[in-house]
Design a protein around this motif. Structure first.
Motif, short mmCIF file in Angstrom:
data_model
loop_
_atom_site.label_atom_id
_atom_site.label_comp_id
_atom_site.label_asym_id
_atom_site.label_seq_id
_atom_site.Cartn_x
_atom_site.Cartn_y
_atom_site.Cartn_z
N LEU A 18 2.27 10.30 -9.69
CA LEU A 18 1.54 9.05 -9.55
C LEU A 18 0.98 8.71 -10.92
N VAL A 19 1.54 7.68 -11.54
CA VAL A 19 1.11 7.24 -12.86
C VAL A 19 0.02 6.20 -12.67
N TYR A 20 -1.12 6.41 -13.32
CA TYR A 20 -2.26 5.52 -13.06
C TYR A 20 -2.75 4.85 -14.34
N PRO A 21 -3.31 3.64 -14.22
CA PRO A 21 -3.79 2.92 -15.41
C PRO A 21 -5.13 3.46 -15.90
N LEU A 22 -5.35 3.30 -17.17
CA LEU A 22 -6.62 3.68 -17.79
C LEU A 22 -7.57 2.49 -17.81
N PRO A 23 -8.87 2.72 -17.80
CA PRO A 23 -9.85 1.62 -17.85
C PRO A 23 -10.01 1.12 -19.28
N MET A 55 0.84 -1.19 0.00
CA MET A 55 0.00 0.00 0.00
C MET A 55 0.88 1.25 0.00
N LEU A 56 0.59 2.18 -0.90
CA LEU A 56 1.26 3.47 -0.94
C LEU A 56 0.35 4.49 -0.28
N ARG A 57 0.90 5.23 0.68
CA ARG A 57 0.13 6.26 1.39
C ARG A 57 0.80 7.61 1.16
N ILE A 58 0.08 8.52 0.51
CA ILE A 58 0.60 9.85 0.21
C ILE A 58 -0.08 10.85 1.14
N GLU A 99 5.35 11.84 1.82
CA GLU A 99 4.82 13.13 2.24
C GLU A 99 5.14 14.18 1.17
N LEU A 100 4.13 14.97 0.82
CA LEU A 100 4.32 15.97 -0.23
C LEU A 100 5.09 17.18 0.26
N ASN A 101 4.84 17.61 1.47
CA ASN A 101 5.58 18.73 2.07
C ASN A 101 5.61 19.96 1.16
N GLY A 102 4.45 20.31 0.66
CA GLY A 102 4.34 21.53 -0.15
C GLY A 102 4.65 21.35 -1.62
N ARG A 103 5.03 20.16 -2.05
CA ARG A 103 5.34 19.92 -3.47
C ARG A 103 4.07 19.48 -4.20
N PRO A 104 3.87 19.93 -5.42
CA PRO A 104 2.68 19.50 -6.16
C PRO A 104 2.78 18.03 -6.59
N LEU A 105 1.70 17.30 -6.43
CA LEU A 105 1.62 15.92 -6.92
C LEU A 105 1.01 15.94 -8.32
N THR A 106 1.66 15.29 -9.28
CA THR A 106 1.17 15.21 -10.65
C THR A 106 0.62 13.82 -10.92
N ARG A 125 -2.48 22.19 -4.79
CA ARG A 125 -1.37 22.08 -5.75
C ARG A 125 -1.50 20.85 -6.65
N LEU A 126 -2.49 20.03 -6.40
CA LEU A 126 -2.67 18.81 -7.18
C LEU A 126 -2.89 19.15 -8.65
N ARG A 127 -2.23 18.41 -9.54
CA ARG A 127 -2.42 18.64 -10.97
C ARG A 127 -2.50 17.31 -11.71
N VAL A 128 -3.17 17.35 -12.85
CA VAL A 128 -3.24 16.19 -13.75
C VAL A 128 -2.50 16.55 -15.02
N ALA A 129 -1.63 15.67 -15.47
CA ALA A 129 -0.86 15.92 -16.69
C ALA A 129 -1.80 16.07 -17.88
#
Length: 364
Positions: free
Chosen positions: A233-238, A1-4, A203-210, A13-17
């Motif tokens: 975080l690279v995620y699979p497509l359905p 399990m990955l916990r962010i 932990e993000l600590n103020g950094r944006p997660l893409t 700050r969250l962004r999607v590529a």
């Protein structure tokens, strides 16, 4: 399990590529060639790519690339520096400018207990000539394994991003994260969780997660190994079976698969697609959205597969999730042959194969 872990303003700050990433697709497709995961979707692609690599004289080149990108819980971060750029020059320029010290360290992590293969060892030593050869090898592999399917990839990525954008506009960052639940991610109390090969905290600590969509990522999301790098975080497509049934390079015949056809004859095309999707837990609404079915039809297909023992269902909070069983895996991957096993053969579940075939056909 990955916990962010998200801090006070990290959600903002969250962004999607804006699209898939050139180097992530190269690396993840290389890994798919080294396994049989998602067989119903990717086995036709594997066959055609292997044939194309052989015709192009790229078998040794591809094996050398696999030496630095093996099917393992760790592969070097320097190979995937991108934050969602489909441009080959951008991705390769970042890879080829990796400092020599980092090359040695990350490649050394691949082979801590055994000698490093010669190609990986030369790359670890650095130098412009060996890095140039790496860039040439990546471009040649990409031209056979990824580029011919660019239209299909872009269509899948575009559909996913359109859905995410609509939800983000309607409900903000939390609405965006909710759109990945429960199939891929779990968002609660300022923490994002997802399946991972081992327990890990970030932990993000103020950094944006893409968040980066990937056509060749399957089963569960992938993150960079080094926590000090810009978090992604690279995620699979359905994906649905048949999405890669397209004309190959130079107008070659479309991808086809005898095993896919046999499975579709046994289950029916829609149920075969549902079974392929359920390599990871999915809700009924998730199945319906991925395959463009009504919720009632998705529920009916899941119920029939469950009665056949190919799918199991369980409750997770307010959701009922469905997932392929071991018998479903065996049927899908060809380790339990619907046609090949004799009446006396015994399959993975321990029951005579002919009896299990009959039971499946009765339920379906």
């Amino acid at each position: 399990m990955l916990r962010i872990g998200f801090g006070t303003d990290d959600l903002n700050r969250l962004r999607v590529a804006a699209g898939s990433d050139f180097m992530w697709e190269v690396v993840l497709s290389l890994q798919l060639l080294q396994n049989r995961h998602a067989a119903l979707i990717f086995d036709p692609w594997r066959r055609q790519v292997r044939e194309g690599l052989a015709r192009a004289g790229l078998i040794r080149t591809t094996r050398a690339l696999m030496e630095v990108s093996p099917l393992a819980s760790y592969f070097p971060d320097f190979l995937t520096p991108g934050l969602g750029s489909p441009d080959p020059d951008t991705g390769l320029d970042a890879v080829l400018s990796t400092p020599r010290r980092r090359l040695r360290y990350e490649l050394g992590r691949l082979y801590p207990d055994r000698p490093m293969p010669s190609g990986a060892r030369r790359l670890a030593e650095g130098g412009s000539e060996v890095l140039h050869r790496l860039g040439t090898a990546v471009r040649a592999y990409h031209a056979v394994a990824v580029a011919p399917y660019r239209t299909v990839i872009d269509r899948a990525v575009g559909a996913d991003l359109a859905k995410r954008a609509d939800l983000a506009l309607a409900a903000g960052a939390e609405g965006l994260l909710d759109s990945y639940q429960p199939e891929l991610l779990s968002w609660r109390d300022g923490r994002l969780e997802c399946g991972y090969p081992f327990d890990r905290g970030l932990e993000l600590n103020g950094r944006p997660l893409t968040l980066i969509p990937s056509f060749f990522c399957i089963r569960q999301p992938v993150a960079l190994a080094a926590s000090e790098l810009s978090p992604v975080l690279v995620y699979p497509l359905p994906l649905a079976p048949g999405c890669l049934t397209v004309a190959g390079p130079g107008g070659a015949p479309g991808l086809g698969s005898g095993s896919v056809e046999r499975l579709q004859r046994l289950l029916g095309p829609t149920r075969a697609r549902v079974l392929e999707l359920l390599g990871r837990p999915m809700s009924t609404s998730g199945i319906a959205a991925a395959l463009h079915l009504s919720p009632a039809n998705a529920s009916r297909h899941a119920a029939v597969l469950r009665e056949a023992g190919l799918v199991g269902s369980f409750r997770d909070g307010h959701w009922v999730l469905h997932r392929r069983t071991g018998l479903g895996d065996a049927l899908l991957n060809g380790t339990w042959g619907c046609d090949e096993l004799g009446d006396g053969a015994v399959g993975h579940a321990g029951a005579p194969a002919s009896g299990r075939r009959a039971a499946v056909r009765r339920a379906l």
